[in-house]
Design an enzyme around this catalytic site. Structure first.
Site, mmCIF file in Angstrom:
data_model
loop_
_atom_site.group_PDB
_atom_site.id
_atom_site.type_symbol
_atom_site.label_atom_id
_atom_site.label_comp_id
_atom_site.label_asym_id
_atom_site.label_seq_id
_atom_site.Cartn_x
_atom_site.Cartn_y
_atom_site.Cartn_z
ATOM 1 N N HIS A 151 0.848 -1.193 0.000
ATOM 2 C CA HIS A 151 0.000 0.000 0.000
ATOM 3 C C HIS A 151 0.884 1.244 0.000
ATOM 4 C CE1 HIS A 151 0.674 -1.221 4.196
ATOM 5 N NE2 HIS A 151 0.588 0.050 4.539
ATOM 6 N N GLN A 152 0.575 2.155 -0.910
ATOM 7 C CA GLN A 152 1.320 3.407 -1.004
ATOM 8 C C GLN A 152 0.589 4.502 -0.231
ATOM 9 O OE1 GLN A 152 4.213 4.903 -3.473
ATOM 10 N NE2 GLN A 152 2.709 5.706 -4.894
#
Ligand SMILES: [Zn+2]
Length: 191
Positions: A151-152
């Site tokens: 997840h960014q």
């Protein structure tokens, strides 16, 4: 009792001492961030709740409002962080349960990048933020709360947020603010 160190018995670094308090002042200032406990409590290595499953795998199966999803792409989606550092803190995730960036496919990498750019534009237009922190924590040792699912982070920053108090204040009213924020960003997201 003799006081250790050069500090007066009644104050330390300008802060009055509390009579009877436990501990000895040292050179460090403390920043208390209680909302981090939600991660710390549930993410000890080998201590994961086994019935909970992966939150980023579960989220797309829920309605947008319940999962705080702002936008859905073909390979990746955007949702609000349940434990935001700032209002509007977004996460861009692939649908696939893959931990590391270099394990993502070309299509996933491309769409995570495109969604990140759109997130910047939407946040800037919606909230007038002055800057962003964007990044990936790879592995638990690097600070990843959910280390198994890529997840960014896209964290909007304001010139006035440097004192951290808005973050702490935000925590108190989280459910309302998250729902309202999701609605505003989803409405502003280009379709
Ligand atoms: Zn997952």
């Amino acid at each position: 009792m003799t006081e250790p160190g050069p500090y007066s018995a009644h104050e330390f670094d300008g802060v009055p001492r509390i009579e009877g308090a436990v501990g000895v002042p040292d050179a460090y200032q403390r920043l208390w961030v209680p909302h981090r406990m939600a991660y710390i409590r549930t993410n000890h290595v080998g201590d994961e709740p086994e019935d909970e499953g992966c939150p980023f795998c579960r989220a797309p199966s829920l309605p947008d409002e319940d999962a705080l999803i702002v936008a859905r792409g073909e390979h990746a989606f955007v949702l609000l962080n349940l434990f935001p550092y700032n209002s509007g803190h977004l996460l861009v995730c692939p649908y696939r349960h893959v931990p590391l960036y270099d394990e993502a496919t070309d299509a996933e990498v491309a769409e995570i990048a495109a969604l990140t750019q759109t997130a910047m534009r939407v946040l800037r237009a919606d909230s007038g933020c002055d800057g962003f922190n964007i990044g990936l924590n790879q592995g638990r040792i690097a600070g990843a709360g959910v280390a198994d699912h890529l997840h960014q982070h896209v964290v909007p920053r304001w010139a006035s947020d440097a004192n951290f108090f808005p973050i702490i204040a935000e925590t108190k009213a989280l459910p309302v603010l998250l729902g309202e924020t999701r609605e505003a960003l989803a409405a502003a997201w280009p379709r």
